[in-house]
Design a protein around this motif. Sequence first.
Motif, mmCIF file in Angstrom:
data_model
loop_
_atom_site.group_PDB
_atom_site.id
_atom_site.type_symbol
_atom_site.label_atom_id
_atom_site.label_comp_id
_atom_site.label_asym_id
_atom_site.label_seq_id
_atom_site.Cartn_x
_atom_site.Cartn_y
_atom_site.Cartn_z
ATOM 1 N N ASP A 171 1.161 -1.306 -0.126
ATOM 2 C CA ASP A 171 0.190 -0.150 0.001
ATOM 3 C C ASP A 171 1.083 0.809 0.057
ATOM 4 O O ASP A 171 0.545 2.225 -0.452
ATOM 5 C CB ASP A 171 -0.712 0.150 0.359
ATOM 6 C CG ASP A 171 -1.772 -0.890 0.844
ATOM 7 O OD1 ASP A 171 -2.242 -1.691 0.330
ATOM 8 O OD2 ASP A 171 -2.652 -1.474 1.919
ATOM 9 N N GLU A 172 2.051 1.586 0.753
ATOM 10 C CA GLU A 172 2.347 2.579 0.454
ATOM 11 C C GLU A 172 3.333 3.042 -0.415
ATOM 12 O O GLU A 172 3.315 3.679 -0.952
ATOM 13 C CB GLU A 172 4.113 2.438 2.240
ATOM 14 C CG GLU A 172 4.514 1.499 1.555
ATOM 15 C CD GLU A 172 4.846 -0.208 1.564
ATOM 16 O OE1 GLU A 172 3.791 -0.818 1.565
ATOM 17 O OE2 GLU A 172 6.014 -0.753 1.336
ATOM 18 N N ILE A 173 3.266 2.171 -1.741
ATOM 19 C CA ILE A 173 4.330 2.797 -2.527
ATOM 20 C C ILE A 173 2.616 3.411 -3.923
ATOM 21 O O ILE A 173 2.617 4.184 -4.106
ATOM 22 C CB ILE A 173 4.513 1.323 -3.454
ATOM 23 C CG1 ILE A 173 5.202 0.380 -3.036
ATOM 24 C CG2 ILE A 173 5.170 1.973 -5.182
ATOM 25 C CD1 ILE A 173 6.965 1.499 -2.379
ATOM 26 N N LEU A 174 1.427 2.537 -3.459
ATOM 27 C CA LEU A 174 0.462 3.002 -4.222
ATOM 28 C C LEU A 174 0.072 4.140 -3.921
ATOM 29 O O LEU A 174 -0.680 5.165 -4.294
ATOM 30 C CB LEU A 174 -0.761 1.788 -3.800
ATOM 31 C CG LEU A 174 -0.326 0.785 -4.996
ATOM 32 C CD1 LEU A 174 -1.399 0.350 -4.495
ATOM 33 C CD2 LEU A 174 -0.108 1.220 -6.656
ATOM 34 N N SER A 175 0.209 4.632 -1.743
ATOM 35 C CA SER A 175 -0.375 6.124 -1.654
ATOM 36 C C SER A 175 0.593 6.943 -2.110
ATOM 37 O O SER A 175 1.208 7.842 -1.797
ATOM 38 C CB SER A 175 -0.539 5.785 -0.287
ATOM 39 O OG SER A 175 0.953 5.764 -0.132
ATOM 40 N N GLY A 176 2.181 6.783 -2.182
ATOM 41 C CA GLY A 176 3.066 7.220 -2.700
ATOM 42 C C GLY A 176 4.480 6.969 -1.728
ATOM 43 O O GLY A 176 5.065 9.013 -1.315
ATOM 44 N N ARG A 177 3.500 7.247 -0.197
ATOM 45 C CA ARG A 177 4.308 7.490 1.004
ATOM 46 C C ARG A 177 5.819 7.188 0.546
ATOM 47 O O ARG A 177 6.619 7.839 0.466
ATOM 48 C CB ARG A 177 3.558 6.466 2.115
ATOM 49 C CG ARG A 177 4.428 7.012 3.305
ATOM 50 C CD ARG A 177 4.079 6.373 4.258
ATOM 51 N NE ARG A 177 4.853 6.681 5.576
ATOM 52 C CZ ARG A 177 4.787 7.377 6.278
ATOM 53 N NH1 ARG A 177 4.025 9.060 5.858
ATOM 54 N NH2 ARG A 177 5.393 7.760 7.415
ATOM 55 N N THR A 178 5.874 6.227 0.397
ATOM 56 C CA THR A 178 7.464 5.215 -0.381
ATOM 57 C C THR A 178 7.584 5.497 -2.040
ATOM 58 O O THR A 178 6.494 4.733 -2.156
ATOM 59 C CB THR A 178 7.372 3.603 0.297
ATOM 60 O OG1 THR A 178 7.458 4.187 2.044
ATOM 61 C CG2 THR A 178 8.851 3.423 -0.218
ATOM 62 N N LYS A 179 8.398 5.545 -2.186
ATOM 63 C CA LYS A 179 8.995 5.759 -3.404
ATOM 64 C C LYS A 179 9.665 4.577 -4.160
ATOM 65 O O LYS A 179 10.854 4.311 -3.472
ATOM 66 C CB LYS A 179 8.923 6.970 -4.182
ATOM 67 C CG LYS A 179 8.660 7.986 -4.428
ATOM 68 C CD LYS A 179 7.646 8.523 -4.822
ATOM 69 C CE LYS A 179 7.125 9.606 -4.315
ATOM 70 N NZ LYS A 179 5.741 9.478 -2.859
ATOM 71 N N VAL A 199 -0.716 -0.476 -10.841
ATOM 72 C CA VAL A 199 0.047 0.461 -11.492
ATOM 73 C C VAL A 199 0.706 -0.907 -12.530
ATOM 74 O O VAL A 199 1.344 -2.621 -12.094
ATOM 75 C CB VAL A 199 1.329 0.552 -11.130
ATOM 76 C CG1 VAL A 199 2.792 1.256 -11.534
ATOM 77 C CG2 VAL A 199 0.431 2.084 -9.999
ATOM 78 N N THR A 236 -3.638 10.848 -4.184
ATOM 79 C CA THR A 236 -3.616 10.390 -2.515
ATOM 80 C C THR A 236 -3.961 12.037 -1.811
ATOM 81 O O THR A 236 -5.054 12.079 -1.500
ATOM 82 C CB THR A 236 -2.586 9.965 -1.879
ATOM 83 O OG1 THR A 236 -2.205 8.710 -2.274
ATOM 84 C CG2 THR A 236 -2.270 10.326 -1.012
ATOM 85 N N ILE A 268 1.823 -3.199 -9.709
ATOM 86 C CA ILE A 268 2.326 -2.929 -8.256
ATOM 87 C C ILE A 268 0.742 -3.074 -7.588
ATOM 88 O O ILE A 268 -0.162 -2.654 -8.053
ATOM 89 C CB ILE A 268 2.563 -1.717 -8.365
ATOM 90 C CG1 ILE A 268 4.310 -0.888 -8.899
ATOM 91 C CG2 ILE A 268 2.765 -1.393 -6.414
ATOM 92 C CD1 ILE A 268 4.339 0.596 -8.478
ATOM 93 N N ALA A 285 0.751 8.526 -7.348
ATOM 94 C CA ALA A 285 0.658 8.086 -6.342
ATOM 95 C C ALA A 285 0.226 9.386 -5.434
ATOM 96 O O ALA A 285 -0.791 9.601 -4.857
ATOM 97 C CB ALA A 285 1.693 7.240 -5.825
ATOM 98 N N ASP A 286 0.912 10.239 -5.985
ATOM 99 C CA ASP A 286 0.991 11.399 -4.168
ATOM 100 C C ASP A 286 -0.237 12.270 -4.201
ATOM 101 O O ASP A 286 -0.274 12.676 -3.874
ATOM 102 C CB ASP A 286 2.863 12.557 -4.560
ATOM 103 C CG ASP A 286 3.748 11.804 -3.956
ATOM 104 O OD1 ASP A 286 3.538 11.029 -2.785
ATOM 105 O OD2 ASP A 286 4.523 12.665 -4.319
ATOM 106 N N PRO A 322 -1.885 -3.662 -4.045
ATOM 107 C CA PRO A 322 -2.340 -4.075 -2.791
ATOM 108 C C PRO A 322 -1.676 -5.096 -1.709
ATOM 109 O O PRO A 322 -1.927 -5.782 -1.861
ATOM 110 C CB PRO A 322 -3.435 -2.750 -1.956
ATOM 111 C CG PRO A 322 -4.068 -3.624 -3.621
ATOM 112 C CD PRO A 322 -2.686 -3.434 -4.567
#
Lengths: 247, 247
Positions: free
Chosen positions: A14-22, B43, B34, A45, B30-31, A47
């Motif tokens: 989830d953290e990649i899809l939310s943009g939080r982690t690149k 993706v 969100t 990618i 993603a950013d 979730p």
Amino acid sequence: MSELVTAAMIVIGDEILSGRTKDKNIGHLADMLTAVGIDLKEVRIVPDEEDEIVAAVNALRARYTYLFTTGGIGPTHDDITADSISKAFGLVCDYDAKAYAMMEKHYEARGMEFTQARKRMARMPVGATHIDNPISLAPGFKIGNVHVMAGVPSIFQAMLDNVLPTLKTGARMLSATVHCPLGEGTIGGPLGEIQKAHPDTIIGSYPKYAEGSFYTELVVRARDAELLETVRAEVAAMVERLITEAA
Amino acid sequence: MSELVTAAMIVIGDEILSGRTKDKNIGHLADMLTAVGIDLKEVRIVPDEEDEIVAAVNALRARYTYLFTTGGIGPTHDDITADSISKAFGLVCDYDAKAYAMMEKHYEARGMEFTQARKRMARMPVGATHIDNPISLAPGFKIGNVHVMAGVPSIFQAMLDNVLPTLKTGARMLSATVHCPLGEGTIGGPLGEIQKAHPDTIIGSYPKYAEGSFYTELVVRARDAELLETVRAEVAAMVERLITEAA
């Protein structure tokens, strides 16, 4: 001629899809596979949802020589990769005796409790083999043609270093680049003709934009060195001709 | 309560799969999604092959509110996105009169030839609407719920800025982060209990590794601000308790 060896990758999290982690692992895997002659053909990618992971694993492991996954093998509730891979294969997910003993010893030696959460990291599909983790011990695993690795880039890279020598590799795809000061709009037609004349090569055209103007990198790819040089020379001659015409 | 709005993305291009180009668009999309309350759920990165693009487009446009694609809309032979999207929709791919006229004028004003290659960039499925490209003119397009944009990051970002205000947005997912100096192995169990008690939140645990030791970022996500604060406080109290126990 060597066999074609193909691969796909699933990035779980989830953290990649939310943009939080690149993500930093896709580019690394792509580079490493290209270097050894394995063609990365698809990346997904997905979730942290079991059904999504199972569907992606089963779609991709059937189509390609190898499948690589990153992410979701830690000790917390959102780490569901081992369970999901087991389900995809119809196998039981259980504590692996060797991983369990190794981790138990590791934590004992450090005076740390071998918590339920840490024990989760010793779980894998029955019959899986380990992928060593020289950084934080808890192993990845291989089952069938699927290699399950960590999402933390330093651990993923170390695991991949252990996996690469075990893979069947293909004829390496060679490449040659021709720098082109003209935009794609000028070269597109004649370049397409060269591609058509040489179906055993892949000619890519990558527009770059810097300081207010476009230029283009033309990349010829082939598995045969002689063919590569022939086509590279044709592309370079085309660029020279078009520069002269534009002048 | 607002409707859930979902999205998927397809990155089109051999150069990403070979590692030659490192994608910069996934993290940006993603950013941005969100930020406006749209959940990016999947993706896929696919090669410059029509069948692969068509299959991915049809699989994803049916499942999610929106689909975004990047790459493959330039003037060269390997730019096959417009044709592939048209095929996915069963539509004819043809010159768009407005795009053609606009580009013809643009090149004429600059004394540049409107080559066959450049004309390719005016092609799109019949019935598509434009996505303006303020950087290099040739437009992206929207057909159905699919938004087709450039792969060059600066152009993609500019196109996306034009698209975002047109989208239906959802209740924004809020998040709160609790820094945790303990590793996932220590917190995994109790954190899982908190997650189980609050199914309307998503609690993520992200291991970080720096200077030889692990720490963890715990991220609580919820669409309701009050719920978010309740659960954040529970997580923070859990971390405090475990730190005290470990001391």
